[in-house]
Design an enzyme around this catalytic site. Structure first.
Site, PDB file in Angstrom:
ATOM      1  CG  HIS A  61      -3.402  -3.779   3.159  1.00  0.00           C
ATOM      2  ND1 HIS A  61      -2.414  -3.286   3.973  1.00  0.00           N
ATOM      3  CD2 HIS A  61      -4.077  -2.708   2.699  1.00  0.00           C
ATOM      4  CE1 HIS A  61      -2.490  -1.966   4.008  1.00  0.00           C
ATOM      5  NE2 HIS A  61      -3.490  -1.585   3.246  1.00  0.00           N
ATOM      6  CB  CYS A  69      -0.973  -0.057   1.163  1.00  0.00           C
ATOM      7  SG  CYS A  69      -2.497   0.823   0.815  1.00  0.00           S
ATOM      8  CD  GLU A  88      -1.119  -6.404   5.230  1.00  0.00           C
ATOM      9  OE1 GLU A  88      -0.837  -6.645   4.038  1.00  0.00           O
ATOM     10  OE2 GLU A  88      -1.361  -5.257   5.646  1.00  0.00           O
TER      11      GLU A  88
HETATM   12  N1  GLN Z   1      -2.104   6.659   2.749  1.00  0.00           N
HETATM   13  C1  GLN Z   1      -2.193   5.874   1.567  1.00  0.00           C
HETATM   14  C2  GLN Z   1      -3.546   5.961   0.902  1.00  0.00           C
HETATM   15  O1  GLN Z   1      -4.493   6.374   1.502  1.00  0.00           O
HETATM   16  C3  GLN Z   1      -1.853   4.427   1.853  1.00  0.00           C
HETATM   17  C4  GLN Z   1      -2.827   3.754   2.742  1.00  0.00           C
HETATM   18  C5  GLN Z   1      -2.291   2.476   3.288  1.00  0.00           C
HETATM   19  O2  GLN Z   1      -1.089   2.235   3.235  1.00  0.00           O
HETATM   20  N2  GLN Z   1      -3.131   1.654   3.857  1.00  0.00           N
HETATM   21  O3  GLN Z   1      -3.684   5.618  -0.233  1.00  0.00           O
END
Ligand code: GLN
Length: 537
Positions: A507, A380, A509
């Protein structure tokens, strides 16, 4: 109809209720039953989505897009049953539903009260999907006696009466403190805690007692006598080397048997614990060690990256190595050379995150991994940082950035989608839950995922790789290895020519379990291992 096990805690918090619940779920499965686990949290936030990870640890995201308590992650990792939106609720959510109904006039002019309106709403939550499984395991957050927990305790008390006799049992976790001076385990706090439960009409059937020392028979009998439970329903919970030993440890202490006894179920067969024996063997007898740096912001609180740590452990189990995780605070090298902080690790992982703090450090970590050919997994924000780094230093887009960090950047390689701009309600614009992704053939990602060409992975973010820069970045050598087929958004990037450099907008994970270690984590740990052996030889 499901039978219900209500899991409560007393004496102190952090006793491992979530783990005990997850382990019990796994043991019931090993006996051939189907289970679903649920969490009821007494706090007033509607969900943990807006809570700082410093406050509450990681926010766990379900396939159907709920932001939930991290215990749901434990449940999923241990049972392999994907958690749903309807498996997590807080007082805030219950109250906001009740108030919505009140405003709509659903209560036909009645006075709205905790009993019955709030408790009824909690009971409705408990019932969802009760025809789908043999056992529903419901954990109540917090500790008995907390003011805000009372409606939940009242609701489960009522619920057990609404159900036929014998359909619900109560399992209570407590602590037996050890007094070194007298060399004794003290049972009084447990007795008090059970009294507190009894005073609100709940008599526990099973007591799980956390203890750092073996519980002598004499103490066990005393607890049984004073707390009105059977001696074999006093189950010891000792400290473990690894949480993955919990199912076997609880089985050895008789937890699953005690639960079945409490329901009057006589199992025909012994449980099949071979899976957990294999897990224990892999954890306790690794054939090597790799050191992975997690370069993040919330490094003081390991719970903030719970699922990542566990997914790395699963990747390690599958490769039969121990993954040693070191927490590196990215902010420390926001303004200095990252190399001295990152040299020596076999792989680098940059996790998700929000806000500006530490991002320059994370970008440097991505640069270090790219230039030194260290395996890199960017999740992310970690993928976004890698994209920014690549744009700045390889595609020569000087000053490229994410508009989250620098709204004025000339090269907004990470940006909001048009549909999100100007939406004020935080959370409202978040891309949450499972989305499909087409994996491009001939990539590292497709090697990791094997035959599966369309994958589904969970998201929690607002910003995206800006499609306007896709061509520029591709021409400079960034490979877009996964794309959302419906929204045409980049979901995965990688660097051809690098041993292992992958960024994921999703994600991975969250969906790694003991049964199905996530393929990207398996492949990442394998790359770390290769890096390790190259350095040794
Ligand atoms: N801050 C970034 C976004 O909103 C990444 C979010 C995250 O890593 N979960 O896209």
């Amino acid at each position: 109809m499901a039978r219900y096990v209500f899991i409560t805690g007393g004496v102190v918090s952090s006793l491992g209720k979530g783990l005990a619940s997850a382990a019990l779920g796994a043991l019931l499965q090993a006996r051939g039953f189907s289970v679903r686990l649920r969490k009821l949290d007494p706090y007033l936030n509607v969900d943990p989505g807006t809570m700082s990870p410093f406050e509450h640890g990681e926010v766990f995201v379900t396939d159907d897009g709920a932001e939930t308590d991290l215990d749901l992650g434990h449940y999923e990792r241990f049972t392999g049953v994907a958690a749903r939106m309807t498996d997590s609720v807080s007082s805030g959510r219950i109250y906001s539903t009740v108030l919505e109904k009140e405003r709509r006039g659903d209560y036909l002019g009645k006075t709205i009260q905790v009993v019955p309106h709030v408790t009824n709403e909690i009971k409705e939550f408990l019932k969802v999907g009760d025809d789908e499984v043999d056992f529903m395991l419901c954990e109540i957050g917090g500790t008995v006696g907390d003011i805000e927990g009372l409606p939940f305790f009242e609701a489960i008390r009522q619920f057990s009466h609404d159900k036929p006799r014998g359909d619900c049992i109560f399992m209570h976790l407590t602590l037996l403190p050890y007094l070194a001076a007298s060399g004794e385990l003290k049972t009084k706090p447990t007795q008090h805690s059970v009294k507190e439960l009894q005073s609100i009409g709940i008599a526990p059937d099973i007591l799980v007692c956390r203890s750092e020392h073996p519980i002598p028979d004499k103490e066990r009998e005393k607890i049984a006598l004073f707390c009105n439970v059977r001696p074999d329903a006093v189950v010891a919970a000792y400290d473990l080397n690894s949480i993955y030993e919990a199912p076997l440890a609880y089985h050895a202490q008789g937890l699953d048997q005690a639960v079945l006894d409490a329901f009057n179920i006589s199992p025909a067969l012994q449980p099949d614990l071979s899976k957990w024996e294999d897990v224990q063997d892999r954890i306790n007898n690794p054939e090597g060690v790799v050191n992975v740096a997690i370069v993040g912001k919330y490094t003081q609180l390991e719970d903030a990256y719970k699922s990542i740590k566990e997914a790395l452990t699963h990747g390690g189990m599958s490769n039969r190595v121990k993954v040693n995780v070191e927490w590196v605070d990215a902010e420390v090298f926001d303004h200095e050379d990252a190399a001295p902080h990152l040299e020596g690790y076999h792989a680098i992982l940059v996790p998700g995150g929000f806000g500006e703090r530490g991002t320059e450090g994370k970008i440097k970590a991505a640069q270090f991994a790219r230039e030194r050919k260290v395996p890199y997994l960017g999740i992310c924000l970690g993928m976004q940082c890698a994209t920014v780094e690549f744009a700045r230093h390889v595609a020569k887009l000087k000053g490229a950035d994410s508009t989250e960090m620098n709204p004025q950047t000339r090269y907004p390689v990470i940006d909001l989608m048009n549909s999100q701009v100007g939406v004020a309600n935080k959370g409202g614009t978040m891309r949450l839950g499972s989305y499909p992704c087409r994996v491009q053939t001939g990539t590292l990602a497709s090697k990791a995922y094997g035959k599966t060409k369309t994958i589904h992975e969970r998201h929690r973010h607002r910003y995206e790789l800006n499609n306007k820069f896709r061509d520029r970045l591709s021409e400079a050598g960034l490979r877009m290895s996964g794309v959302n087929p419906d929204l045409d958004l980049v979901e995965m990037i990688e660097l051809p020519g690098h041993p292992w450099f992958v960024g994921t907008q999703f994600h991975p994970e969250y969906s790694s379990t003991v049964d199905r270690p996530h393929p990207l984590f398996v492949s990442f740990v394998q790359a770390a291992l290769q890096n390790h052996s190259q350095r040794v030889h």
